[in-house]
Design a protein around this motif. Structure first.
Motif, PDB file in Angstrom:
ATOM      1  N   ASP A 119      28.043  33.982  39.204  1.00 21.37           N
ATOM      2  CA  ASP A 119      26.595  34.206  39.212  1.00 21.37           C
ATOM      3  C   ASP A 119      25.882  33.191  40.109  1.00 21.37           C
ATOM      4  O   ASP A 119      24.933  33.536  40.834  1.00 21.37           O
ATOM      5  N   ARG A 120      26.341  31.956  40.076  1.00 20.84           N
ATOM      6  CA  ARG A 120      25.714  30.897  40.866  1.00 20.84           C
ATOM      7  C   ARG A 120      25.751  31.211  42.362  1.00 20.84           C
ATOM      8  O   ARG A 120      24.796  30.935  43.087  1.00 20.84           O
ATOM      9  N   TYR A 121      26.842  31.841  42.795  1.00 23.62           N
ATOM     10  CA  TYR A 121      26.989  32.142  44.219  1.00 23.62           C
ATOM     11  C   TYR A 121      26.694  33.603  44.550  1.00 23.62           C
ATOM     12  O   TYR A 121      26.991  34.072  45.642  1.00 23.62           O
ATOM     13  N   GLY A 122      26.095  34.327  43.601  1.00 28.10           N
ATOM     14  CA  GLY A 122      25.690  35.703  43.839  1.00 28.10           C
ATOM     15  C   GLY A 122      26.840  36.666  44.032  1.00 28.10           C
ATOM     16  O   GLY A 122      26.722  37.651  44.775  1.00 28.10           O
ATOM     17  N   VAL A 123      27.956  36.410  43.346  1.00 27.13           N
ATOM     18  CA  VAL A 123      29.160  37.244  43.475  1.00 27.13           C
ATOM     19  C   VAL A 123      29.359  38.051  42.197  1.00 27.13           C
ATOM     20  O   VAL A 123      29.319  37.492  41.096  1.00 27.13           O
ATOM     21  N   LYS A 124      29.581  39.341  42.345  1.00 28.65           N
ATOM     22  CA  LYS A 124      29.830  40.207  41.195  1.00 28.65           C
ATOM     23  C   LYS A 124      31.335  40.286  40.911  1.00 28.65           C
ATOM     24  O   LYS A 124      32.164  39.960  41.759  1.00 28.65           O
ATOM     25  N   ALA A 125      31.661  40.743  39.710  1.00 33.72           N
ATOM     26  CA  ALA A 125      33.067  40.959  39.372  1.00 33.72           C
ATOM     27  C   ALA A 125      33.658  41.957  40.366  1.00 33.72           C
ATOM     28  O   ALA A 125      33.086  43.031  40.580  1.00 33.72           O
ATOM     29  N   PRO A 126      34.783  41.645  41.004  1.00 31.38           N
ATOM     30  CA  PRO A 126      35.333  42.514  42.045  1.00 31.38           C
ATOM     31  C   PRO A 126      35.904  43.807  41.478  1.00 31.38           C
ATOM     32  O   PRO A 126      36.547  43.801  40.431  1.00 31.38           O
ATOM     33  N   VAL A 127      35.671  44.888  42.186  1.00 28.85           N
ATOM     34  CA  VAL A 127      36.244  46.177  41.793  1.00 28.85           C
ATOM     35  C   VAL A 127      37.625  46.348  42.409  1.00 28.85           C
ATOM     36  O   VAL A 127      38.558  46.818  41.758  1.00 28.85           O
ATOM     37  N   THR A 128      37.761  45.979  43.679  1.00 32.22           N
ATOM     38  CA  THR A 128      39.031  46.133  44.389  1.00 32.22           C
ATOM     39  C   THR A 128      39.619  44.758  44.720  1.00 32.22           C
ATOM     40  O   THR A 128      38.928  43.735  44.663  1.00 32.22           O
ATOM     41  N   TRP A 129      40.885  44.767  45.122  1.00 30.58           N
ATOM     42  CA  TRP A 129      41.503  43.514  45.549  1.00 30.58           C
ATOM     43  C   TRP A 129      40.836  42.992  46.822  1.00 30.58           C
ATOM     44  O   TRP A 129      40.724  41.777  47.026  1.00 30.58           O
ATOM     45  N   GLU A 130      40.361  43.875  47.669  1.00 34.59           N
ATOM     46  CA  GLU A 130      39.648  43.424  48.857  1.00 34.59           C
ATOM     47  C   GLU A 130      38.332  42.760  48.457  1.00 34.59           C
ATOM     48  O   GLU A 130      37.927  41.748  49.055  1.00 34.59           O
TER      49      GLU A 130
ATOM     50  N   ALA B 216      54.358  43.781  38.038  1.00 38.58           N
ATOM     51  CA  ALA B 216      53.332  44.599  37.382  1.00 38.58           C
ATOM     52  C   ALA B 216      52.248  45.029  38.361  1.00 38.58           C
ATOM     53  O   ALA B 216      51.763  46.166  38.313  1.00 38.58           O
ATOM     54  N   VAL B 217      51.855  44.136  39.286  1.00 39.28           N
ATOM     55  CA  VAL B 217      50.836  44.499  40.273  1.00 39.28           C
ATOM     56  C   VAL B 217      51.417  45.480  41.297  1.00 39.28           C
ATOM     57  O   VAL B 217      50.703  46.342  41.813  1.00 39.28           O
ATOM     58  N   ALA B 218      52.721  45.379  41.556  1.00 44.51           N
ATOM     59  CA  ALA B 218      53.375  46.368  42.412  1.00 44.51           C
ATOM     60  C   ALA B 218      53.374  47.741  41.733  1.00 44.51           C
ATOM     61  O   ALA B 218      53.178  48.775  42.390  1.00 44.51           O
ATOM     62  N   ALA B 219      53.569  47.757  40.419  1.00 50.08           N
ATOM     63  CA  ALA B 219      53.517  49.025  39.679  1.00 50.08           C
ATOM     64  C   ALA B 219      52.120  49.620  39.750  1.00 50.08           C
ATOM     65  O   ALA B 219      51.951  50.849  39.852  1.00 50.08           O
ATOM     66  N   GLN B 220      51.099  48.763  39.680  1.00 47.11           N
ATOM     67  CA  GLN B 220      49.726  49.235  39.839  1.00 47.11           C
ATOM     68  C   GLN B 220      49.555  49.919  41.194  1.00 47.11           C
ATOM     69  O   GLN B 220      48.863  50.933  41.316  1.00 47.11           O
ATOM     70  N   ALA B 221      50.226  49.380  42.218  1.00 46.29           N
ATOM     71  CA  ALA B 221      50.131  49.944  43.569  1.00 46.29           C
ATOM     72  C   ALA B 221      50.980  51.183  43.755  1.00 46.29           C
ATOM     73  O   ALA B 221      50.791  51.912  44.735  1.00 46.29           O
ATOM     74  N   GLY B 222      51.922  51.430  42.834  1.00 45.63           N
ATOM     75  CA  GLY B 222      52.725  52.638  42.904  1.00 45.63           C
ATOM     76  C   GLY B 222      54.213  52.447  43.076  1.00 45.63           C
ATOM     77  O   GLY B 222      54.963  53.418  43.177  1.00 45.63           O
ATOM     78  N   ASP B 223      54.680  51.198  43.097  1.00 51.20           N
ATOM     79  CA  ASP B 223      56.108  50.919  43.251  1.00 51.20           C
ATOM     80  C   ASP B 223      56.742  50.554  41.911  1.00 51.20           C
ATOM     81  O   ASP B 223      56.220  49.696  41.193  1.00 51.20           O
ATOM     82  N   ASP B 224      57.874  51.179  41.605  1.00 48.99           N
ATOM     83  CA  ASP B 224      58.671  50.790  40.452  1.00 48.99           C
ATOM     84  C   ASP B 224      59.815  49.909  40.942  1.00 48.99           C
ATOM     85  O   ASP B 224      60.629  50.350  41.753  1.00 48.99           O
TER      86      ASP B 224
ATOM     87  N   ASN C  40      42.953  50.820  45.072  1.00 47.31           N
ATOM     88  CA  ASN C  40      42.144  51.950  45.513  1.00 47.31           C
ATOM     89  C   ASN C  40      40.920  52.021  44.620  1.00 47.31           C
ATOM     90  O   ASN C  40      41.042  52.091  43.395  1.00 47.31           O
ATOM     91  N   ALA C  41      39.751  52.017  45.207  1.00 46.24           N
ATOM     92  CA  ALA C  41      38.518  51.972  44.429  1.00 46.24           C
ATOM     93  C   ALA C  41      38.396  53.135  43.454  1.00 46.24           C
ATOM     94  O   ALA C  41      37.724  53.019  42.426  1.00 46.24           O
ATOM     95  N   ASP C  42      39.040  54.259  43.756  1.00 42.31           N
ATOM     96  CA  ASP C  42      38.938  55.448  42.909  1.00 42.31           C
ATOM     97  C   ASP C  42      40.030  55.525  41.850  1.00 42.31           C
ATOM     98  O   ASP C  42      40.066  56.482  41.076  1.00 42.31           O
TER      99      ASP C  42
END
Length: 435
Positions: free
Chosen positions: A158-169, A200-208, A294-296
């Protein structure tokens, strides 16, 4: 006693071992005893509050007596369980980390309890149930789960005007924005020994990293999505936006306390951990969904989580399964996991009960905390862990330490890890395909 032979789903090479173990169970081995019609069961579990849960079960189930032992958690617990199996002194039930469950199955420790627990499958989300099911057979009941989430210092954002990120970018941009304003701040530390986190983050991206079809294991650790992920985080590291140091060390805990470590991409259990080491920072944190590739696509995977197995040495598997169902799948047990263990229950009833709870002590003002968690849990993708996660952990950590030290490719760490895992599986006699 009716015992089902271990199927070849996980490994043809393990069949002889498991069949032998199950045969010994049928011949009278096992930990349970019977005293005047009351069955006594031994239960190993490290989770806080397990003794209170057992006491409540015993109070309401006069024909079954459960005796609890804290055998230690993690690898220590799994090693002790396998040693007890070999010594014919195993408990009737044991809490097992989900990452270790496939190895336990190959070793013949859990009983196939499909016929005993199929009636409570509806009590779980498909993602939670999948953590304990292989080839259509169930070997444990999920107790707690860790849907991945982002714990972050809301006051600094909040101090730096940054919102919780939706995407990794968005996460990267947020880190860069804050770093430009205050170079002493670090967004997060992704430890070099965090192979399970990367999986686990690779699984989020689609890799097992592991998958099994019939009696063949497919290893996809060096997959395209995984390599892209490693390149992404290496870029953040090289730009000074994240660290690669061990977490929850005295140095890391000091950074949490002094406000220079700004987030922990982890799971919904993280607030309890941080409160334990940095209680004076309460009120400054918030929990948000894990950033997306992916944002969607709101899909996240699991980080951590444990399940209860009925061991193949138990002489009373039906009664053991009754206790496991009461604790893990029933309303009363699930609420105790929430309120006594302070865990996030795998059972849907426990997750629903959580929505009316007060938020964790770390973020007392985030009134929608459990609603956020419930929303995250609706979009979970299970991780399939392989039978040699210990080999993956060692290979990944060694290669990652070298890459960070030498400034070499983080993505190539996956190549080294995949080779070690595949070679080990073949050495053990598994059928292997590389994805």
């Amino acid at each position: 006693m009716r015992v089902r032979k271990f199927r070849t789903t996980l490994a043809v090479a393990a069949v002889a071992v498991v069949t032998s173990l199950l045969a010994s169970a049928c011949s009278g081995g096992g930990a349970a005893t019977s005293d005047g019609g009351k069955v006594t069961l031994r239960y190993w579990a490290w989770a806080p509050g397990s003794a209170k849960e057992v006491a409540e079960f015993n109070r309401t189930h006069p024909n079954i007596r459960v005796v609890h032992t804290d055998a230690g958690g993690g690898e220590q617990s799994s090693a002790k369980l396998l040693a007890a199996m070999r010594a014919d002194n195993a408990p009737d039930l044991a809490l097992v980390e989900n990452t270790a469950l496939p190895r336990m199955i190959v070793a013949g420790a859990p009983l196939d309890i499909t016929d005993y627990v199929s009636d409570v499958r509806k009590n779980y989300s498909p993602g939670s149930w999948a953590q304990t099911t292989f080839g259509g057979r169930t070997y444990a009941l999920p107790q707690d789960v860790g849907p991945m989430a982002l714990l972050y210092r809301k006051d600094v954002f909040d101090r730096y005007g940054v919102k919780a990120p939706v995407t990794w970018e968005d996460y990267r941009k947020a880190a860069a924005t804050i770093k430009a304003r205050n170079p002493k701040l670090t967004m997060a530390s992704l430890s070099t020994d965090g192979w399970g986190w990367y999986a686990a983050v690779a699984a989020q991206a689609g890799d097992d990293w592991w998958s099994v079809h019939g009696d063949t294991w497919t290893v996809g650790i060096d997959g395209a999505h995984s390599r892209t992920m490693m390149d992404f985080f290496q870029g953040m590291y090289e730009d000074g936006l994240i660290a690669a140091d061990p977490i929850l060390t005295p140095t890391y805990n000091q950074q949490l306390n002094n406000g220079t470590m700004l987030s922990w991409p982890s799971a919904v259990w993280a607030p309890g951990v941080v409160y334990g080491v940095a209680p004076k920072t309460a009120g400054k944190w918030a929990l948000a969904p894990l950033p997306r590739w992916n944002a969607d696509d709101p899909t996240v995977s699991f980080q951590g989580g444990s399940s209860v197995v009925v061991t193949s040495k138990s002489s009373h598997p039906e009664e053991a399964a009754e206790f496991a169902k009461w604790l893990n799948a029933g309303d009363q047990g699930a609420k105790m996991i929430l309120n006594v263990q302070n865990g996030y229950p795998a059972a849907l009833s426990g997750q629903k009960a959580a929505t009316s709870q007060k938020p964790p002590a770390l973020m007392p003002e985030q009134s929608d905390y459990y609603k956020v968690v419930a929303g995250i849990a609706k979009h979970t993708r299970p991780v399939t862990w392989g039978p040699n996660t210990d080999v993956a952990a060692t290979a990944f950590t060694d290669a990652m330490n070298a890459a960070v030290h030498n400034g070499s490719s983080w993505a190539d760490v996956l190549t080294v890890t995949q080779k070690a895992v595949v070679n080990d599986l073949k050495k053990q006699g598994f059928k292997v395909s590389e994805g």
